[in-house]
Design a protein around this motif. Structure first.
Motif, PDB file in Angstrom:
ATOM      1  N   LEU A  79     -61.196  30.341 -31.598  1.00 49.92           N
ATOM      2  CA  LEU A  79     -59.706  30.040 -32.160  1.00 49.92           C
ATOM      3  C   LEU A  79     -59.071  31.314 -32.708  1.00 49.92           C
ATOM      4  CD1 LEU A  79     -60.404  26.953 -34.073  1.00 49.92           C
ATOM      5  CD2 LEU A  79     -58.789  27.368 -32.041  1.00 49.92           C
ATOM      6  N   LEU A  80     -60.090  32.546 -32.955  1.00 48.51           N
ATOM      7  CA  LEU A  80     -59.374  33.554 -33.223  1.00 48.51           C
ATOM      8  C   LEU A  80     -58.909  34.360 -31.875  1.00 48.51           C
ATOM      9  CD1 LEU A  80     -62.125  35.213 -35.663  1.00 48.51           C
ATOM     10  CD2 LEU A  80     -59.698  34.895 -36.153  1.00 48.51           C
ATOM     11  N   ARG A  81     -59.377  34.160 -30.838  1.00 51.25           N
ATOM     12  CA  ARG A  81     -59.109  34.656 -29.550  1.00 51.25           C
ATOM     13  C   ARG A  81     -57.740  33.891 -29.394  1.00 51.25           C
ATOM     14  NH1 ARG A  81     -64.565  34.680 -28.250  1.00 51.25           N
ATOM     15  NH2 ARG A  81     -65.179  36.695 -27.999  1.00 51.25           N
ATOM     16  N   LEU A  82     -57.687  32.770 -29.440  1.00 47.57           N
ATOM     17  CA  LEU A  82     -56.737  31.930 -29.254  1.00 47.57           C
ATOM     18  C   LEU A  82     -55.268  32.498 -29.860  1.00 47.57           C
ATOM     19  CD1 LEU A  82     -55.712  29.483 -27.236  1.00 47.57           C
ATOM     20  CD2 LEU A  82     -55.993  27.985 -29.194  1.00 47.57           C
ATOM     21  N   THR A  83     -55.647  32.506 -31.104  1.00 44.64           N
ATOM     22  CA  THR A  83     -54.422  32.789 -31.950  1.00 44.64           C
ATOM     23  C   THR A  83     -54.231  34.118 -31.631  1.00 44.64           C
ATOM     24  OG1 THR A  83     -56.059  33.374 -33.674  1.00 44.64           O
ATOM     25  CG2 THR A  83     -54.883  31.148 -33.898  1.00 44.64           C
ATOM     26  N   PHE A 143     -63.690  26.632 -16.501  1.00 44.10           N
ATOM     27  CA  PHE A 143     -62.171  26.464 -16.333  1.00 44.10           C
ATOM     28  C   PHE A 143     -61.593  25.742 -15.098  1.00 44.10           C
ATOM     29  CE2 PHE A 143     -57.771  27.979 -15.777  1.00 44.10           C
ATOM     30  CZ  PHE A 143     -57.210  27.006 -16.759  1.00 44.10           C
ATOM     31  N   GLN A 144     -60.920  24.686 -15.397  1.00 51.29           N
ATOM     32  CA  GLN A 144     -59.858  24.267 -14.288  1.00 51.29           C
ATOM     33  C   GLN A 144     -59.051  23.417 -14.987  1.00 51.29           C
ATOM     34  OE1 GLN A 144     -62.102  22.360 -10.909  1.00 51.29           O
ATOM     35  NE2 GLN A 144     -60.533  21.828  -9.599  1.00 51.29           N
ATOM     36  N   ALA A 145     -57.911  23.464 -14.223  1.00 56.69           N
ATOM     37  CA  ALA A 145     -56.634  22.661 -14.831  1.00 56.69           C
ATOM     38  C   ALA A 145     -56.246  21.684 -13.822  1.00 56.69           C
ATOM     39  CB  ALA A 145     -55.476  23.739 -15.240  1.00 56.69           C
ATOM     40  N   PHE A 146     -56.236  20.513 -14.443  1.00 53.03           N
ATOM     41  CA  PHE A 146     -55.743  19.123 -13.382  1.00 53.03           C
ATOM     42  C   PHE A 146     -54.341  18.633 -13.958  1.00 53.03           C
ATOM     43  CE2 PHE A 146     -60.263  19.349 -13.296  1.00 53.03           C
ATOM     44  CZ  PHE A 146     -60.533  19.460 -11.799  1.00 53.03           C
ATOM     45  N   LEU A 147     -53.608  18.177 -13.034  1.00 53.44           N
ATOM     46  CA  LEU A 147     -52.332  17.478 -13.345  1.00 53.44           C
ATOM     47  C   LEU A 147     -52.453  16.222 -12.983  1.00 53.44           C
ATOM     48  CD1 LEU A 147     -49.440  17.371 -14.620  1.00 53.44           C
ATOM     49  CD2 LEU A 147     -48.613  18.358 -12.524  1.00 53.44           C
ATOM     50  N   LEU A 148     -52.689  15.113 -13.719  1.00 51.23           N
ATOM     51  CA  LEU A 148     -52.805  13.879 -13.256  1.00 51.23           C
ATOM     52  C   LEU A 148     -51.403  13.174 -13.203  1.00 51.23           C
ATOM     53  CD1 LEU A 148     -54.399  11.114 -12.465  1.00 51.23           C
ATOM     54  CD2 LEU A 148     -54.992  10.971 -14.903  1.00 51.23           C
ATOM     55  N   HIS A 149     -50.698  12.909 -12.221  1.00 56.49           N
ATOM     56  CA  HIS A 149     -49.363  12.419 -12.049  1.00 56.49           C
ATOM     57  C   HIS A 149     -49.832  10.887 -11.687  1.00 56.49           C
ATOM     58  CE1 HIS A 149     -45.608  11.696  -9.742  1.00 56.49           C
ATOM     59  NE2 HIS A 149     -45.493  11.217 -10.819  1.00 56.49           N
ATOM     60  N   GLY A 150     -49.528  10.018 -12.873  1.00 54.72           N
ATOM     61  CA  GLY A 150     -49.805   8.755 -12.508  1.00 54.72           C
ATOM     62  C   GLY A 150     -48.722   7.727 -13.065  1.00 54.72           C
ATOM     63  N   VAL A 151     -48.195   6.861 -12.233  1.00 49.63           N
ATOM     64  CA  VAL A 151     -46.960   5.839 -12.661  1.00 49.63           C
ATOM     65  C   VAL A 151     -47.436   5.322 -13.991  1.00 49.63           C
ATOM     66  CG1 VAL A 151     -45.858   5.954 -10.509  1.00 49.63           C
ATOM     67  CG2 VAL A 151     -47.579   4.246 -11.394  1.00 49.63           C
ATOM     68  N   VAL A 209     -53.911  24.868 -22.294  1.00 49.45           N
ATOM     69  CA  VAL A 209     -54.476  25.457 -21.148  1.00 49.45           C
ATOM     70  C   VAL A 209     -55.079  26.736 -21.387  1.00 49.45           C
ATOM     71  CG1 VAL A 209     -54.015  26.356 -18.913  1.00 49.45           C
ATOM     72  CG2 VAL A 209     -52.781  24.256 -19.695  1.00 49.45           C
ATOM     73  N   MET A 210     -54.553  27.581 -22.194  1.00 48.30           N
ATOM     74  CA  MET A 210     -55.289  28.852 -22.803  1.00 48.30           C
ATOM     75  C   MET A 210     -56.583  28.750 -23.354  1.00 48.30           C
ATOM     76  SD  MET A 210     -55.341  32.189 -22.532  1.00 48.30           S
ATOM     77  CE  MET A 210     -54.053  32.556 -21.780  1.00 48.30           C
ATOM     78  N   ARG A 211     -56.600  27.766 -24.114  1.00 48.83           N
ATOM     79  CA  ARG A 211     -57.895  27.371 -25.172  1.00 48.83           C
ATOM     80  C   ARG A 211     -58.942  26.985 -23.990  1.00 48.83           C
ATOM     81  NH1 ARG A 211     -59.482  23.901 -30.607  1.00 48.83           N
ATOM     82  NH2 ARG A 211     -61.698  24.949 -30.424  1.00 48.83           N
ATOM     83  N   ALA A 212     -58.386  26.147 -23.161  1.00 50.66           N
ATOM     84  CA  ALA A 212     -59.675  25.441 -21.740  1.00 50.66           C
ATOM     85  C   ALA A 212     -59.882  26.751 -21.283  1.00 50.66           C
ATOM     86  CB  ALA A 212     -58.792  24.722 -21.062  1.00 50.66           C
ATOM     87  N   ARG A 213     -59.041  27.721 -21.135  1.00 48.71           N
ATOM     88  CA  ARG A 213     -59.651  28.884 -20.373  1.00 48.71           C
ATOM     89  C   ARG A 213     -60.751  29.800 -21.143  1.00 48.71           C
ATOM     90  NH1 ARG A 213     -56.632  31.497 -16.180  1.00 48.71           N
ATOM     91  NH2 ARG A 213     -54.722  30.227 -16.306  1.00 48.71           N
ATOM     92  N   LEU A 214     -60.223  29.876 -22.456  1.00 49.95           N
ATOM     93  CA  LEU A 214     -61.187  30.824 -23.387  1.00 49.95           C
ATOM     94  C   LEU A 214     -62.424  29.872 -23.582  1.00 49.95           C
ATOM     95  CD1 LEU A 214     -58.501  31.769 -26.256  1.00 49.95           C
ATOM     96  CD2 LEU A 214     -59.955  33.180 -24.332  1.00 49.95           C
ATOM     97  N   GLU A 215     -62.531  28.713 -23.442  1.00 45.25           N
ATOM     98  CA  GLU A 215     -63.711  27.876 -23.709  1.00 45.25           C
ATOM     99  C   GLU A 215     -64.330  27.688 -22.432  1.00 45.25           C
ATOM    100  OE1 GLU A 215     -64.495  26.553 -26.796  1.00 45.25           O
ATOM    101  OE2 GLU A 215     -62.826  26.552 -28.122  1.00 45.25           O
ATOM    102  N   ASN A 216     -63.722  27.979 -21.469  1.00 45.04           N
ATOM    103  CA  ASN A 216     -64.314  27.749 -20.066  1.00 45.04           C
ATOM    104  C   ASN A 216     -64.682  26.308 -19.697  1.00 45.04           C
ATOM    105  OD1 ASN A 216     -64.915  28.919 -17.610  1.00 45.04           O
ATOM    106  ND2 ASN A 216     -66.915  29.298 -18.168  1.00 45.04           N
ATOM    107  N   ILE A 217     -63.831  25.611 -19.910  1.00 38.87           N
ATOM    108  CA  ILE A 217     -63.740  24.090 -19.687  1.00 38.87           C
ATOM    109  C   ILE A 217     -62.649  23.577 -18.943  1.00 38.87           C
ATOM    110  CG2 ILE A 217     -65.314  23.719 -21.883  1.00 38.87           C
ATOM    111  CD1 ILE A 217     -62.592  22.941 -23.118  1.00 38.87           C
ATOM    112  N   PRO A 218     -62.809  22.398 -18.304  1.00 38.24           N
ATOM    113  CA  PRO A 218     -61.391  21.761 -17.850  1.00 38.24           C
ATOM    114  C   PRO A 218     -60.632  21.324 -18.724  1.00 38.24           C
ATOM    115  CG  PRO A 218     -63.908  20.784 -17.085  1.00 38.24           C
ATOM    116  CD  PRO A 218     -64.011  21.557 -18.296  1.00 38.24           C
ATOM    117  N   VAL A 219     -59.316  21.249 -18.260  1.00 38.75           N
ATOM    118  CA  VAL A 219     -58.265  20.834 -19.102  1.00 38.75           C
ATOM    119  C   VAL A 219     -57.525  19.691 -18.223  1.00 38.75           C
ATOM    120  CG1 VAL A 219     -56.686  22.685 -18.452  1.00 38.75           C
ATOM    121  CG2 VAL A 219     -56.088  21.357 -20.488  1.00 38.75           C
TER     122      VAL A 219
END
Ligand code: ADP
Ligand code: ZN
Length: 786
Positions: A99-103, A265-273, A389-399
């Motif tokens: 969180l320090l890195r993120l801020t 880290f990986q970012a997904f965009l779920l487009h669903g009606v 998205v940036m936090r996910a990058r820092l935590e190295n997790i999917p978003v």
């Protein structure tokens, strides 16, 4: 101002200092400053200081003791002599390393002070420990067993009871009376400290036996800080097990599942009606990370934080903490502490939940990622989705970002391969998308010279829906009674004394109200300008709509949901619960009713005026209108009875209305992207907006010119090396020129890359001095264009 902050701020925490070595703390304050200040840490503070805790330090004029955050510790003495810290405020750090890195990143990206960011992200309830207090607990002394008592052997007393410092009296040889033995057994069984009064209640005894155990050294007192907050979000969890995924969902899961298993880290965009089962995918994903012993963070727009949403997560995902700004300080602090202590598997919340102090995050989900409420409109002006998205990058997790109508920014990122696109093109269980009909208001017969709020076609549809036992929702995105109050003889329009905006008449409160600054005045019958007793109250708001509907449907229960009727905490939930039970026939309201609600019995949705947001001078107005219409249309036909939508509009041919009617997101995106590209708007270009304001119009204007000039010059200097492709647009009067008594000028910087934009912003800002009485705000990736 230079924004080159020290980069080595993230060196690992210094090892516990030897008494001889010096210890120095870098501290940032809640000011628009770009650098940290170094202080010496002396005396007993050395044992208490840690990165992420708040401190008190002499700062500013007169060296006033000021609260700041410790962001770094070092043993290397600074070159200049430094002052000493006065105090350390927290027992535990308020921020994790990530969180320090993120801020830190936020301060750089949004060009504001790190201290300002920190101050904004740690909720007040966490800082002041609202809702906690220190209680006395009793625990059994571990090394003394009941056996010893029974055999009458002499237990070894501890040297001193640790918390109270009482010196225990050596136990007597006499056997322990039954009452004391019972209390002791209770404590042993509990295996953890029991609060004093609770112990007496449980043991059904007075203080005597407990005191005796304490004297004998068989039990001891411990002081503990406990939460006393009441969790108002605790509701019956919705009983629900996992549902078998359908084909589309399985395709999505095939891509998402492995990424969750692997981590990284990986970012997904779920487009669903709407109604395609996106939430079911979120739940699966969360269950997966919980099974790995990790935590999941779910961000939803404030407005969809309904008990219904929370229940859905509670029903499936174990311990859920809820974080949003409508909770009281104590409750918010309580949830926050539960997260910090690792006691919640899932954190559900609005924008600010992205700063939850979770230590083992495995996934971040952002539902309705296109929502503009994720953007904060005060310093730090961050966008919750981008920070996520940036936090996910820092935590190295999917978003995982989800939406029925993704923002053009996210869509663009998916097209460029930054995000992996997942889609759910169909509603579940082969339910059809609702049929959307357009009602052209230009061809409606007038009554007394004016169009009626509800056309005949919509009225007929409402009647037949109600007759069949269905429920109706009506959207009108404008609150109040009359939205346009004017004098037809002289043309005077009643507007705010402090803003360039018309006043809205609110009938229930019988006042004229400015929706921007809250200015109120008495309603007039006579024109304040020409004196004619002819002031007209026109324009339709939700309050007037309700009156009209109640007149036309006298036997129906009609309820209104807007920020006027939903003031009291809990009123939102109450109305929605009544609507769900079928106690309300017609629910009307502002966009509050459009978002994320799932009422299977709503078979008709009416949009009273689709054009309300369309003519705002904002390049996103078409996108917003498309999103709102799609969202509200998505409320219809969620049950087996199906449903339909009727949209009243003066501009049925406008692409954002015509394409929303055919559920054609792809068509809308294609048209809108072409428009954005042509005008150099996001997502093709990055934007920064600078707003200069002052009560003195001349001063604001002059400073806006000067600032814009500084940027222009910076640009020209840079262009000598390579043309950066950046443009300065303006300065000009802001669309809302006068707001809250301030005159406002603005200009924009457009750049093909965020990097260049920041370079220019930093360089341009470094040369100015803001004159007295003038303020300016810098908005990177702005949403509010007024
Ligand atoms: P969205 O979030 O896309 O609007 P939801 O996840 O809320 O959609 O799903 C809409 C409804 O369909 C919910 O009541 C949900 O329980 C149900 N649902 C979701 N997936 C399935 C499925 N595979 N089979 C049957 N019902 C489903
Ligand atoms: Zn005003």
């Amino acid at each position: 101002m230079t924004l080159s902050m020290q980069r080595e701020l993230f060196t690992p925490e210094a090892p516990p200092a030897e008494q001889t070595a010096g210890l120095f703390a870098d501290v940032v304050f809640d000011r628009p400053l770009d650098h940290a200040f170094t202080y010496a840490v002396g005396g007993e503070l050395r044992a208490r200081i840690a990165v992420g805790k708040r401190v008190r330090a002499p700062f500013g004029r007169g060296d006033k003791a000021t609260v700041g955050y410790c962001v770094r510790l070092s043993e290397t003495p600074p070159e200049r002599a430094v002052k000493e810290l006065v105090g350390v405020l927290d027992d535990e750090p308020l921020l994790t390393d990530n969180l320090l890195r993120l801020t830190r990143w936020m301060a750089d990206y949004y060009l504001c002070g790190w201290g300002q960011v920190l101050n904004a992200v740690v909720p007040a309830g966490a800082r002041d420990r609202a809702g906690t207090r220190t209680l006395t607990f009793i625990e059994s002394v571990p090394e003394v067993g009941l056996k010893d008592l029974e055999t009458g052997e002499r237990p070894v007393p501890p040297k001193q009871t640790p918390e109270t410092g009482e010196r225990p009296v050596p136990p007597k040889q006499t056997p322990v009376p039954a009452k004391q033995a019972a209390v002791l057994e209770l404590l042993r069984k509990a295996g953890k400290p029991i609060e004093q009064r609770q112990l007496l209640r449980q043991a059904k005894c007075g203080p005597g036996p407990v005191e005796a155990l304490l004297r004998r050294g068989l039990a001891r007192r411990v002081a503990r800080r406990v939460d006393r907050f009441v969790d108002s979000t605790q509701e019956e969890p919705a009983p629900a097990g996992p549902i078998a995924l359908n084909e589309d969902q399985l395709v999505v899961w095939d891509q998402l599942g492995p990424a969750l298993k692997q981590g990284g880290f990986q970012a997904f965009l779920l487009h669903g009606v709407t109604g395609s089962g996106k939430t079911e995918i979120y739940l699966r994903a969360i269950e997966e990370v919980i099974a790995q012993g990790k935590e999941a963070l779910v961000m939803v727009p404030e407005i969809s934080l309904t008990p219904q949403t929370i229940q859905r997560f509670r029903g499936r995902c174990g311990e859920v903490a809820v974080l949003h700004s409508h909770l009281g300080n104590a409750e918010r602090g309580g949830h926050w502490r539960r997260v910090a202590a690792g006691q919640a598997q899932v954190i559900v919340g609005a924008r600010s939940a992205i700063f939850a102090p979770a230590k083992r995050l495995g996934l971040i989900v952002i539902d309705e990622e296109h929502e503009s409420t994720f953007k904060q409109e005060s310093t730090p002006r961050y966008h919750g989705r981008d920070v996520a998205v940036m936090r996910a990058r820092l935590e190295n997790i999917p978003v995982l970002l989800g939406s029925a109508t993704p923002s053009l920014e996210s869509w663009h990122n998916a097209q460029r391969g930054q995000y992996t696109l997942l889609s759910l093109p169909q509603r579940v269980l082969d339910r059809p998308m609702p049929e959307v009909g357009l009602i052209d208001l230009r061809h409606q017969p007038l009554k007394r010279g004016r169009p009626l709020a509800i056309s005949d076609a919509l009225e007929h549809a409402m009647r037949s829906t109600l007759k069949d036992g269905g429920q109706v929702m009506l959207l009108l995105n404008r609150r109040g009674f009359s939205t346009h109050v004017h004098c037809p003889s002289c043309g005077h329009v009643e507007s705010c004394r402090f803003c360039d905006l018309g006043l809205t008449y609110h009938k229930e409160r019988d006042i004229m109200l400015c929706h921007y600054c809250g200015y109120e005045q008495e309603p007039q019958r006579n024109c304040p300008l020409c004196g004619q007793a002819a002031v007209r109250y026109q324009g339709l708001g939700t309050e007037k709509l309700q009156v009209e509907i109640e007149e036309r449907f006298p036997r129906c229960v009609v309820r209104r949901m807007d920020s006027d009727t939903m003031r009291k905490p809990g009123s939102h939930a109450r109305v929605l619960a009544a609507f769900r039970k079928g106690l309300i026939h017609i629910l009307l309201g502002t966009q509050m009713i459009a978002k994320g609600l799932d009422f299977p019995n709503v078979t008709l949705v009416g949009v009273v005026n689709a054009d309300v947001g369309l003519h705002i001078p904002d390049f996103r107005s078409a996108e917003r209108t498309f999103q709102l219409l799609s969202q509200v249309a998505g409320r219809a036909g969620r049950g087996p009875q199906g449903g339909r939508v009727l949209v009243q509009t003066f501009t049925p041919e406008h692409p954002c209305i015509a394409l929303a009617a055919t559920h054609d997101y792809a068509g809308f995106v294609a048209a809108e992207m072409a428009h954005r590209r042509q005008h150099n708007y996001p997502p093709y270009q990055r934007l920064a907006r600078i707003i200069v304001r002052s009560r003195d119009q001349q001063a604001a204007s002059a400073f806006a010119d000067k600032l814009a000039d500084a940027f222009q010059r910076t640009l020209e200097t840079m262009a000598e090396h390579s043309p950066p492709g950046v443009r300065v647009l303006g300065p000009a009067e802001a669309p809302v020129f006068r707001l809250k008594g301030y005159y406002r000028f603005h200009f924009q910087l457009q750049s093909p890359s965020a990097g260049t934009l920041h370079q220019i912003l930093r360089a341009g800002l470094s040369v100015h001095r803001t004159p007295a009485g003038v303020e300016f705000a810098l908005d990177v990736d702005p949403f509010d264009m007024l």
